[in-house]
Design a protein around this motif. Structure first.
Motif, PDB file in Angstrom:
ATOM      1  N   GLU A   1       0.862  -1.191   0.000  1.00 47.86           N
ATOM      2  CA  GLU A   1       0.000   0.000   0.000  1.00 47.86           C
ATOM      3  C   GLU A   1       0.900   1.243   0.000  1.00 47.86           C
ATOM      4  OE1 GLU A   1      -2.438   3.132   0.561  1.00 47.86           O
ATOM      5  OE2 GLU A   1      -0.974   2.637   2.130  1.00 47.86           O
ATOM      6  N   PRO A   2       0.747   2.138  -0.990  1.00 49.39           N
ATOM      7  CA  PRO A   2       1.716   3.227  -1.181  1.00 49.39           C
ATOM      8  C   PRO A   2       1.965   4.085   0.051  1.00 49.39           C
ATOM      9  CG  PRO A   2       0.266   3.055  -3.072  1.00 49.39           C
ATOM     10  CD  PRO A   2      -0.278   2.126  -2.036  1.00 49.39           C
ATOM     11  N   SER A   3       0.909   4.546   0.733  1.00 53.08           N
ATOM     12  CA  SER A   3       1.122   5.428   1.882  1.00 53.08           C
ATOM     13  C   SER A   3       1.809   4.692   3.026  1.00 53.08           C
ATOM     14  CB  SER A   3      -0.217   6.002   2.355  1.00 53.08           C
ATOM     15  OG  SER A   3      -1.097   4.951   2.756  1.00 53.08           O
ATOM     16  N   ASN A   4       1.514   3.407   3.179  1.00 52.31           N
ATOM     17  CA  ASN A   4       2.152   2.630   4.243  1.00 52.31           C
ATOM     18  C   ASN A   4       3.620   2.372   3.918  1.00 52.31           C
ATOM     19  OD1 ASN A   4       1.989   1.369   6.754  1.00 52.31           O
ATOM     20  ND2 ASN A   4       1.650  -0.635   5.836  1.00 52.31           N
ATOM     21  N   VAL A   5       3.917   2.098   2.649  1.00 52.90           N
ATOM     22  CA  VAL A   5       5.310   1.903   2.228  1.00 52.90           C
ATOM     23  C   VAL A   5       6.102   3.187   2.448  1.00 52.90           C
ATOM     24  CG1 VAL A   5       6.804   1.487   0.247  1.00 52.90           C
ATOM     25  CG2 VAL A   5       4.767   0.084   0.572  1.00 52.90           C
ATOM     26  N   LYS A   6       5.501   4.330   2.082  1.00 51.16           N
ATOM     27  CA  LYS A   6       6.188   5.610   2.242  1.00 51.16           C
ATOM     28  C   LYS A   6       6.490   5.898   3.707  1.00 51.16           C
ATOM     29  CE  LYS A   6       5.796  10.495   1.004  1.00 51.16           C
ATOM     30  NZ  LYS A   6       4.952  11.522   0.336  1.00 51.16           N
TER      31      LYS A   6
ATOM     32  N   PRO B   1      -3.750   2.580   6.311  1.00 58.13           N
ATOM     33  CA  PRO B   1      -5.060   3.260   6.313  1.00 58.13           C
ATOM     34  C   PRO B   1      -6.209   2.329   6.687  1.00 58.13           C
ATOM     35  CG  PRO B   1      -4.399   2.763   4.062  1.00 58.13           C
ATOM     36  CD  PRO B   1      -3.261   2.329   4.942  1.00 58.13           C
ATOM     37  N   PHE B   2      -5.927   1.042   6.875  1.00 54.57           N
ATOM     38  CA  PHE B   2      -7.006   0.083   7.144  1.00 54.57           C
ATOM     39  C   PHE B   2      -6.863  -0.593   8.501  1.00 54.57           C
ATOM     40  CE2 PHE B   2      -5.975  -0.148   2.488  1.00 54.57           C
ATOM     41  CZ  PHE B   2      -6.994   0.701   2.082  1.00 54.57           C
ATOM     42  N   LYS B   3      -6.132   0.040   9.419  1.00 56.90           N
ATOM     43  CA  LYS B   3      -5.980  -0.453  10.782  1.00 56.90           C
ATOM     44  C   LYS B   3      -5.372  -1.859  10.845  1.00 56.90           C
ATOM     45  CE  LYS B   3      -9.708   2.423  12.616  1.00 56.90           C
ATOM     46  NZ  LYS B   3     -10.977   2.454  13.403  1.00 56.90           N
ATOM     47  N   TYR B   4      -4.434  -2.125   9.961  1.00 57.40           N
ATOM     48  CA  TYR B   4      -3.621  -3.338  10.001  1.00 57.40           C
ATOM     49  C   TYR B   4      -4.452  -4.627   9.951  1.00 57.40           C
ATOM     50  CZ  TYR B   4       0.030  -0.063  11.202  1.00 57.40           C
ATOM     51  OH  TYR B   4       0.907   1.003  11.173  1.00 57.40           O
ATOM     52  N   THR B   5      -5.441  -4.638   9.086  1.00 52.71           N
ATOM     53  CA  THR B   5      -6.196  -5.876   8.824  1.00 52.71           C
ATOM     54  C   THR B   5      -5.526  -6.572   7.645  1.00 52.71           C
ATOM     55  OG1 THR B   5      -7.712  -4.589   7.443  1.00 52.71           O
ATOM     56  CG2 THR B   5      -8.364  -4.989   9.725  1.00 52.71           C
ATOM     57  N   CYS B   6      -4.313  -7.050   7.868  1.00 61.14           N
ATOM     58  CA  CYS B   6      -3.440  -7.466   6.766  1.00 61.14           C
ATOM     59  C   CYS B   6      -4.028  -8.588   5.926  1.00 61.14           C
ATOM     60  CB  CYS B   6      -2.082  -7.893   7.331  1.00 61.14           C
ATOM     61  SG  CYS B   6      -1.154  -6.542   8.099  1.00 61.14           S
ATOM     62  N   VAL B   7      -4.504  -9.652   6.565  1.00 61.11           N
ATOM     63  CA  VAL B   7      -4.941 -10.823   5.807  1.00 61.11           C
ATOM     64  C   VAL B   7      -6.107 -10.494   4.891  1.00 61.11           C
ATOM     65  CG1 VAL B   7      -5.801 -13.186   6.002  1.00 61.11           C
ATOM     66  CG2 VAL B   7      -4.088 -12.356   7.609  1.00 61.11           C
ATOM     67  N   GLY B   8      -6.920  -9.515   5.278  1.00 60.35           N
ATOM     68  CA  GLY B   8      -8.071  -9.151   4.457  1.00 60.35           C
ATOM     69  C   GLY B   8      -7.811  -8.016   3.492  1.00 60.35           C
ATOM     70  N   CYS B   9      -6.552  -7.609   3.336  1.00 65.89           N
ATOM     71  CA  CYS B   9      -6.215  -6.465   2.491  1.00 65.89           C
ATOM     72  C   CYS B   9      -5.577  -6.929   1.186  1.00 65.89           C
ATOM     73  CB  CYS B   9      -5.252  -5.545   3.243  1.00 65.89           C
ATOM     74  SG  CYS B   9      -4.686  -4.118   2.284  1.00 65.89           S
TER      75      CYS B   9
END
Length: 387
Positions: A258-263, A270-278
């Motif tokens: 995810e661009p903003s998270n990588v930056k 932006p999705f409160k770390y719901t990684c498996v569902g992203c």
């Protein structure tokens, strides 16, 4: 003037694929040079001692500790430290036992207190004079040259036979422990070093090796829904490799694109770390231990919250792990494991070697910003270094 850029220097350890080839062909060394030379080579690989330390072993070099486990007693001649004790596996101890029986049968009239474990073949009627590291090195070089056409790196490319020398096995021993997560202070004791800095120089994971391992593992990457991710993985790794080393940006159980998270270095999801569902989430075989641990955590949390009588229904529904998350996580784990099982034995071993390298590199990489501690703390550290 700015300093010259650091060049990627290859490590002196032997790749696992080359070690397997050597182990499979040790009978060639025995047929050409003798039993003792073969056992010396096996002990070098299994114990990581220096060639002169193994060649100089005496007959009574095998002991047992208070727990009944075997230790190898040897002299660290380089540091003038005699009677060093190295824990060894039962299989390694059996190698020594077999050599002891061979020596006892060959020199029955020589006292066992004086006979060498590896007697030299010439001018040694009573078996007291040990094989020298120089003579073993000559036999080893001829052996490696005989099987040079079989030596291949993990990617199948020919491995230069000139780089396989007896001392390489010491570096390989250290690298295996580093890949397995052995702590530096423990490895320092195993290597019998006085300084931890010496130990750190042995199991450096080179940039080239890490990059190759990352590219290998990335070809078996999956998203949160257990779908293969092949697309632009190569390009992403290429332009972000200098910054991240082990993927895109590290998140629990995998990586995120995810661009903003990588930056933000992984700190602005932006999705409160719901990684498996992203859809930006990626994972691979190198994260299997973390994925399985997370699944066990979800199941334990679910049981604990279901049994919590003090929670109202709406509060329980808000914090309890979703069935969909547990099901999807199980599917991802099974998909990664099935992908490994579908490989040939050789390809599976290559991936496992690459996973070990990636995990070792990941353990030494900090993605956070360095912090400046109070002056008093820095003063104490300086005093400790001076001591």
């Amino acid at each position: 003037m700015p300093a010259e850029p650091a060049r990627d220097e290859p490590g002196r350890d032997v790749p696992p694929s080359v070690l397997r080839t050597i182990a499979d062909n040790l009978h060639v060394l025995e047929d050409r040079s003798g039993r003792s030379e073969r056992v010396v080579a096996e002990l070098l690989i299994e114990t990581g001692r220096r060639p002169d330390e193994i060649c100089a072993l005496r007959y009574h070099c095998l002991r047992q500790d208070a727990q009944g486990k075997y230790v190898l007693v040897y002299d660290n001649s380089k540091a003038n430290r005699p009677e060093r004790r190295l824990p060894i596996a039962d299989a390694t101890a059996q190698l020594v036992r077999g050599q002891q029986e061979h020596v006892r049968a060959t020199y029955p009239s020589t006292s066992l207190e004086q006979v060498a474990l590896f007697p030299r073949d010439y001018r040694n009627r009573d078996g007291k004079r040990p094989l020298t590291a120089v003579n073993f090195g000559d036999a080893h070089r001829k052996f490696i040259d005989l099987i040079a056409d079989q030596l291949c790196d993990a990617d199948g490319s020919p491995y230069p036979a000139r780089e396989v020398v007896p001392y390489s096995y010491r570096h390989s021993y250290a690298q295996r422990h580093a890949d397995a997560g052995t702590a530096p202070d423990v490895l320092r004791d195993l290597m019998d070093h006085r300084s931890i800095n010496t130990t750190m120089g042995y199991y450096r994971v080179s940039e080239k090796r890490t990059r190759g391992a990352i590219d290998m593992v990335a070809t078996h990457q999956f998203d949160g829904q257990a779908r293969p991710v092949l697309g632009a993985v190569g390009g992403l790794l290429s332009h972000e490799h200098a910054r991240l080393r082990v993927g895109q940006v590290a998140v629990p159980f995998g990586t995120c694109t995810e661009p903003s998270n990588v930056k933000a270095g992984g700190h602005a999801c932006p999705f409160k770390y719901t990684c498996v569902g992203c859809g930006h989430f990626r994972s691979d075989a190198s994260y299997l231990p973390e994925l399985k641990a997370y699944l066990q955590q979800l199941l334990a949390d679910r049981e604990r919250l279901l049994a919590a009588d003090e929670l109202q229904d709406w509060a329980r529904r808000k914090v309890i792990p979703a069935d969909e998350e547990i099901t999807q996580l199980r599917g991802l784990i099974r998909r990664i494991e099935a992908d490994l099982q579908d490989l040939t034995d050789a390809d599976r071993a290559t991936i496992e070697d690459a996973v070990a390298v990636v995990r070792a590199a990941r353990a030494t990489v900090s993605l956070g910003m360095p912090q400046v501690r109070p002056a008093a703390t820095r003063k104490r550290d300086t005093d400790a270094v001076d001591d």
